[in-house]
Design an enzyme around this catalytic site. Sequence first.
Site, PDB file in Angstrom:
ATOM      1  N   GLN A  37      33.375  28.135  41.316  1.00  0.00           N
ATOM      2  CA  GLN A  37      32.430  27.882  40.222  1.00  0.00           C
ATOM      3  C   GLN A  37      31.966  26.430  40.169  1.00  0.00           C
ATOM      4  O   GLN A  37      30.936  26.137  39.561  1.00  0.00           O
ATOM      5  CB  GLN A  37      33.047  28.287  38.883  1.00  0.00           C
ATOM      6  N   CYS A  43      31.817  34.961  31.397  1.00  0.00           N
ATOM      7  CA  CYS A  43      32.022  34.079  32.548  1.00  0.00           C
ATOM      8  C   CYS A  43      31.274  32.782  32.322  1.00  0.00           C
ATOM      9  O   CYS A  43      30.122  32.799  31.878  1.00  0.00           O
ATOM     10  CB  CYS A  43      31.521  34.757  33.823  1.00  0.00           C
ATOM     11  N   LEU A  44      31.920  31.668  32.649  1.00  0.00           N
ATOM     12  CA  LEU A  44      31.285  30.361  32.482  1.00  0.00           C
ATOM     13  C   LEU A  44      30.100  30.187  33.438  1.00  0.00           C
ATOM     14  O   LEU A  44      29.300  29.275  33.255  1.00  0.00           O
ATOM     15  CB  LEU A  44      32.313  29.245  32.710  1.00  0.00           C
ATOM     16  N   GLY A  90      39.995  30.326  32.208  1.00  0.00           N
ATOM     17  CA  GLY A  90      40.259  30.279  33.645  1.00  0.00           C
ATOM     18  C   GLY A  90      39.071  29.662  34.354  1.00  0.00           C
ATOM     19  O   GLY A  90      37.964  29.610  33.795  1.00  0.00           O
ATOM     20  N   HIS A 120      36.055  35.704  41.848  1.00  0.00           N
ATOM     21  CA  HIS A 120      35.247  34.513  42.160  1.00  0.00           C
ATOM     22  C   HIS A 120      35.563  33.983  43.555  1.00  0.00           C
ATOM     23  O   HIS A 120      34.659  33.624  44.313  1.00  0.00           O
ATOM     24  CB  HIS A 120      35.513  33.395  41.151  1.00  0.00           C
ATOM     25  N   HIS A 174      39.654  38.462  37.439  1.00  0.00           N
ATOM     26  CA  HIS A 174      38.310  37.861  37.321  1.00  0.00           C
ATOM     27  C   HIS A 174      38.215  36.627  38.234  1.00  0.00           C
ATOM     28  O   HIS A 174      37.223  36.445  38.941  1.00  0.00           O
ATOM     29  CB  HIS A 174      38.088  37.511  35.847  1.00  0.00           C
ATOM     30  N   GLU A 175      39.263  35.792  38.237  1.00  0.00           N
ATOM     31  CA  GLU A 175      39.237  34.564  39.053  1.00  0.00           C
ATOM     32  C   GLU A 175      39.345  34.887  40.545  1.00  0.00           C
ATOM     33  O   GLU A 175      38.691  34.241  41.364  1.00  0.00           O
ATOM     34  CB  GLU A 175      40.357  33.606  38.642  1.00  0.00           C
TER      35      GLU A 175
END
Length: 177
Positions: free
Chosen positions: A51, A92-93, A46, A138, A134-135
């Site tokens: 991000q 997480c990226l 995702g 963000h 999670h997204e």
Amino acid sequence: MAIRDILQYPDPRLRTPAKRVDVIDERIKALISDMFETMYDAPGIGLAATQIDVHEQVVVMDISDNADQPQVLINPEIIDRDDACDIAEEGCLSIVGYADNVERPIAVTVRGLNAEGEAFEQRFEGLHARCIQHELDHLAGRLFIDHLSALKRNRLRRRFEKAARQRGEPPLKTGAV
Ligand code: GNR
Ligand code: NI
């Protein structure tokens, strides 16, 4: 199409709340295309526009093994969540090199627009539900580590601030993260 740079914690831009998308124009379509390219390249399951330093409510997701189930969520809102929660590991990226357990509702119902601008309402379960939560965090300027204890979070902040210093990034103002 382009792979965009992913902001790294503790970059304060990760704390910016995203604005709603009014019109799905060529700019938003190009953004979505770049987000998929960036997510598949990483690789991740995702990615939120936040991000890549675009503060608009756009999420891309693909939790399949074969990268053949792309999904776009524009202006997504959680309109219902199950009472039952489970605990599973997240990464997480934007926080590379750290994973930890997070407790979240096992299923959520999400309302939003797809890439064509059509309204949808869908219930998600399992990893899908976890990834969406999670997204959506963000898009609100939250990170999965915000769900950990203050002790763990402070330790992580120091560790990642040190790593940023070693990359030569300027120090943050106190309280910025
Ligand atoms: O690639 C990712 N894996 C993942 C695993 C468990 C829970 C959430 C995620 S999302 C993450 C990619 C990412 O950072 N998205 O914001
Ligand atoms: Ni993430």
